[in-house]
Motif scaffolding. Sequence first.
Motif, PDB file in Angstrom:
ATOM      1  N   TYR A 272       0.853  -1.192   0.000  1.00  0.00           N
ATOM      2  CA  TYR A 272       0.000   0.000   0.000  1.00  0.00           C
ATOM      3  C   TYR A 272       0.885   1.236   0.000  1.00  0.00           C
ATOM      4  CZ  TYR A 272      -3.182   3.588   1.833  1.00  0.00           C
ATOM      5  OH  TYR A 272      -3.903   4.742   2.023  1.00  0.00           O
ATOM      6  N   ARG A 273       0.555   2.190  -0.873  1.00  0.00           N
ATOM      7  CA  ARG A 273       1.339   3.412  -1.003  1.00  0.00           C
ATOM      8  C   ARG A 273       0.446   4.603  -0.650  1.00  0.00           C
ATOM      9  NH1 ARG A 273       5.927   3.572  -5.522  1.00  0.00           N
ATOM     10  NH2 ARG A 273       7.190   5.254  -4.631  1.00  0.00           N
ATOM     11  N   PRO A 274       0.350   4.984   0.640  1.00  0.00           N
ATOM     12  CA  PRO A 274      -0.542   6.071   1.029  1.00  0.00           C
ATOM     13  C   PRO A 274      -0.117   7.423   0.467  1.00  0.00           C
ATOM     14  CG  PRO A 274       0.806   5.381   2.885  1.00  0.00           C
ATOM     15  CD  PRO A 274       1.027   4.384   1.799  1.00  0.00           C
ATOM     16  N   THR A 275       1.194   7.650   0.356  1.00  0.00           N
ATOM     17  CA  THR A 275       1.747   8.832  -0.297  1.00  0.00           C
ATOM     18  C   THR A 275       2.908   8.378  -1.174  1.00  0.00           C
ATOM     19  OG1 THR A 275       3.305   9.287   1.503  1.00  0.00           O
ATOM     20  CG2 THR A 275       1.118  10.300   1.660  1.00  0.00           C
ATOM     21  N   LYS A 276       3.379   9.234  -2.051  1.00  0.00           N
ATOM     22  CA  LYS A 276       4.399   8.839  -3.015  1.00  0.00           C
ATOM     23  C   LYS A 276       5.666   8.282  -2.384  1.00  0.00           C
ATOM     24  CE  LYS A 276       6.776  10.371  -7.197  1.00  0.00           C
ATOM     25  NZ  LYS A 276       6.988  11.491  -8.140  1.00  0.00           N
ATOM     26  N   PRO A 277       6.197   8.872  -1.297  1.00  0.00           N
ATOM     27  CA  PRO A 277       7.451   8.334  -0.753  1.00  0.00           C
ATOM     28  C   PRO A 277       7.288   7.168   0.220  1.00  0.00           C
ATOM     29  CG  PRO A 277       6.892  10.339   0.397  1.00  0.00           C
ATOM     30  CD  PRO A 277       5.847  10.160  -0.665  1.00  0.00           C
ATOM     31  N   VAL A 278       6.047   6.780   0.551  1.00  0.00           N
ATOM     32  CA  VAL A 278       5.823   5.767   1.591  1.00  0.00           C
ATOM     33  C   VAL A 278       5.264   4.480   0.991  1.00  0.00           C
ATOM     34  CG1 VAL A 278       4.538   5.216   3.697  1.00  0.00           C
ATOM     35  CG2 VAL A 278       5.425   7.529   3.351  1.00  0.00           C
TER      36      VAL A 278
END
Length: 372
Positions: A272-278
């Motif tokens: 899961y990628r909640p924001t681009k860097p995470v």
Amino acid sequence: MKPTFRLAGPACACALFLLNSPVSHAKSDSSVQIYGIVDAGIQYLSNGPSGQSMTGLSSGNLNGSRWGLKGSEAISDNLKAVFVLESGIDMTNGQLLQGKRQFGRQAYVGLNSKTWGQLALGRHNTLMIDWMSKYAPLGNANIGIKRADPALSDRTDNAIKYTVKLGPVTAGAYYSFGWNNDQDMSDKQKGRMVGVGLKYAAGPVDAAVLFHSKHADAPKTGADSGNREDRIMAGLSYKFSQVSLYAGYRWLKQHLTTQDYRSNMYWAGIMYRPTKPVRLSFAAYQINGTVCDDMNNATCPAAQHAGSEQKPTLLVASGEYDLSKRTTLYALGGYAINNHGSSMSLAGGKYGVNVEPGSNQFGMQVGIRHQF
């Protein structure tokens, strides 16, 4: 200002020759690139030999640390020569990996055609690494799918490898005359390895199926080179906008001198990628049945309880944060549940493989990865 590279030994001579050759700088149809990954962290493991725990540094946790050279030369509009030289590094002590080979990860040269694909000779990643390990959220991370089946890190010496892409379908095959640096003129089976597979990738769907087989490379007394492992694997991933799903299956049969062993492995995972860097990931691996940890032996060590119906389970969770395009902070955690006397570990080497049969193991790694 040009960057300065300081390398030692044979790697120094090879790198300097390639980087300073007139071909690599003067011709627009030729190129040589230096690249790599450096990855190190702090690791904790419970329940090692005699139930002891251990804390220390570990290398290559998300990705194996390495440096390499790769290049190509255009021969015609449709054909180019290619090469790769790639060396594995232990970041905790600077030593070479893969049996201390100078270029132990990959070392090959070949031809690549836009129409007919690529044919290369040398030491290669098998499709177990190139394809099948990618159907898990963390790929070939230290705590992950290769702990459930170490063959997902298989490389092969003395090998011919061919891949061709036809629209969304890629076909691949390889054959090794001696997969661990040995070729016996009197024993044609010793160390032979073969693999063949098909891969489909279009839009959000990526799937592959692979057959992978290898003979014993150094049979001990009481065994012979007819000792063989056969694997059939299938993997699938599906990517949504922020979520990627993964699943796979592996069938394994060992044909040994005294008896045959069988094992089935199933896995599923999510990223899961909640924001681009995470990136947040979770995966579960289940094995039914067991095999020898060394097919060069006629029988398995008693401590491994081989042949019994073992049922180890591996659970893995991770978090990654990109500080920049090339630098990532991460934390990995894993728990091996060793039911029915199994002894799956979360780390390779003498410490990891000596988990007491039936003992569970928890492990965690926190570190940094930089790519160049």
